[in-house]
Design an enzyme around this catalytic site. Structure first.
Site, PDB file in Angstrom:
ATOM      1  N   ARG A 111      -1.228  -4.825  -5.245  1.00  0.00           N
ATOM      2  CA  ARG A 111      -0.337  -3.838  -4.111  1.00  0.00           C
ATOM      3  C   ARG A 111       0.757  -3.301  -4.756  1.00  0.00           C
ATOM      4  NH1 ARG A 111      -4.249  -4.072  -1.508  1.00  0.00           N
ATOM      5  NH2 ARG A 111      -4.593  -5.221   0.366  1.00  0.00           N
TER       6      ARG A 111
ATOM      7  N   GLU B  66       3.518   3.550  -0.206  1.00  0.00           N
ATOM      8  CA  GLU B  66       2.398   4.144   0.146  1.00  0.00           C
ATOM      9  C   GLU B  66       2.278   4.757   1.445  1.00  0.00           C
ATOM     10  OE1 GLU B  66      -1.888   2.196  -0.571  1.00  0.00           O
ATOM     11  OE2 GLU B  66      -0.615   1.881  -2.296  1.00  0.00           O
TER      12      GLU B  66
ATOM     13  N   HIS C 193      -5.378   4.576  -3.968  1.00  0.00           N
ATOM     14  CA  HIS C 193      -5.810   3.160  -3.534  1.00  0.00           C
ATOM     15  C   HIS C 193      -7.238   3.611  -3.308  1.00  0.00           C
ATOM     16  CE1 HIS C 193      -4.202  -0.451  -1.025  1.00  0.00           C
ATOM     17  NE2 HIS C 193      -5.550  -0.914  -1.663  1.00  0.00           N
TER      18      HIS C 193
END
Ligand SMILES: NC(=O)c1ccc[n+]([C@@H]2O[C@H](COP(=O)([O-])OP(=O)(O)OC[C@H]3O[C@@H](n4cnc5c(N)ncnc54)[C@H](O)[C@@H]3O)[C@@H](O)[C@H]2O)c1
Ligand SMILES: O=C(O)[C@H](O)CO
Length: 385
Positions: A272, A301, A319
């Site tokens: 993450r 993000e 991602h």
């Protein structure tokens, strides 16, 4: 509340299940509609839905929701789902740092996730980023396309050899261990890892592989469980981050930890974004041109911190670590079965790492929810299967 566009499957189904996104494959839809569910899939074109958008999707009556890691599942949404008669939510992801599980517990909502099915796919992307960074693949590709190649040169895009170097893994769970095996078996790297728990199976694998190499007259690979993350950072040549995101891993990699790493080290993150202090990373990349990163995830993000995009020593992808067809279809199936299982009152599968029976398309899935993270807190029964 403004209407939100949806696509409906099996309109006469007894249970209303909402998916906040269209998901790959059709098996997940079939599994739900065959069990008397009316499936409503949000077809709004914007990528990230707001809490208000999801409230509109939940409406007055909803039995369960399949949601995404980009959504903020907290008290507002879980109380709305409960008021609508719902008892089940599943993230279409293994990570659930976007979910306030305490809020779900308060409202009696089961929270599902999708472990296992994405382990190898995600590890393969982390391995791809490691190789791309080590061998400067993206820089070299851009150079070719720009028409700059005018002949072989001894210094052209010289990178790092992996064989015999040390791979460091922080968070040696399912994905971290799979990544370590790929790098060790594929490139004969030695392992150093840091985790709160001992990765016994991984250690046994490296020992056995080392013995095999030795028996064949090759240099054996070795492993070491580090007593601190700092030990991994200072010893490893390639470091890949695979922990969950929580308070203990937020900004695990920051200015101080970056300073411990070798000047020519490679850092990979497919966990993450907030595990890395990205602003500090940008400064480190600027000051250390031989240090390279491969990033699948970002702190803010979908944005990158200012300056990151300009760094040639960074490989960045959006991602996509779990983005293989088999995995994404499997994630959709597991998420749908988590919600279905709770709605139908099925027990919770006893081992969320053993998910193959749910993914075997040739037979019906077990009557269980594959993975409910708050099963204990809600007192849900465990499957005896
Ligand atoms: N980029 C992607 O698309 C993608 C895909 C899948 C998973 N992920 C992320 O990867 C994470 C890991 O997935 P997994 O299936 O391997 O989970 P896992 O639970 O099997 O592994 C996580 C490991 O992290 C360890 N850990 C927890 N806190 C730690 C700490 N403070 N320091 C060191 N280790 C710590 C745990 O002990 C565990 O072994 C997920 O939570 C998710 O956020 C990202
Ligand atoms: O946590 C996850 O599953 C990923 O980030 C998406 O696959």
């Amino acid at each position: 509340m403004k209407p939100i566009s949806i696509e409906v499957w099996n309109p006469s189904g007894k249970y209303r299940v909402v998916s906040t996104k269209s998901m790959p494959g059709s098996r997940w839809i079939r599994l739900l509609t065959e069990q008397d569910c009316r499936v409503e899939i949000c077809t709004e074109t914007k990528t990230i839905l707001s809490v208000d958008d999801i409230l509109a999707l939940i409406g007055d009556r909803c039995d369960g929701v399949i949601g995404q890691l980009t959504e903020d599942w907290g008290d507002v949404l879980f109380s709305a789902l409960r008021r609508a008669g719902g008892t089940a939510f599943s993230n279409m992801a293994v990570g659930y740092n976007n979910v306030d599980v305490d809020a779900a517990n308060k409202h009696g909502i089961a929270v599902g996730n999708t472990p296992g099915v994405l382990t190898e796919t995600t590890a393969e992307l982390a391995a791809s980023l490691s190789l791309s960074a080590a061998r400067r693949i993206v820089e070299a590709d851009q150079f070719m396309r720009a028409g700059l190649y005018d002949g072989w040169l001894p210094h052209l895009f010289v990178g790092n050899l992996l064989k015999g170097q040390t791979v460091g893994v922080i968070g040696a769970g399912r994905i971290g261990s799979a990544y370590a095996r790929m790098m060790i078996e594929g490139f004969k790297m030695n392992l150093i890892y840091y985790d709160l728990y001992q990765a016994t199976r991984l250690e046994k694998f490296v020992t056995a592989y080392g013995e095999f190499l030795k028996a064949n007259g090759e240099q054996p690979v070795t492993w070491k469980r580090a007593s601190s993350m700092q030990e991994v950072l200072s010893e490893a040549d390639v470091i890949s981050l695979h922990p969950i995101l929580d308070k203990t891993t937020y900004h695990l990699i920051n200015k101080d930890s970056l300073a411990l790493m070798k000047k020519e080290a490679i850092l990979v993150n497919a966990s993450r974004g907030p595990v890395i202090d990205e602003a500090a990373l940008v400064e480190h990349l600027k000051a250390n041109p031989m240090f390279r990163v491969g990033l699948d995830v970002f702190e803010d993000e979908p944005l990158m911190k200012p300056g990151l995009a300009e760094q040639k020593n960074a490989v960045v992808v959006p991602h996509i670590a779990s983005a293989s067809k088999w995995t994404r279809e499997g994630m959709a199936t597991l998420a749908a079965l988590n919600v279905l299982g709770k709605i139908k009152g099925y027990p919770v599968w006893s081992d969320p790492n053993r998910i193959e029976p749910f993914l075997d398309e040739s037979s019906p899935p077990p009557a269980a929810s594959p993975s409910i993270v708050n099963a204990k807190q809600l007192g849900l029964p465990s499957s005896k299967l």
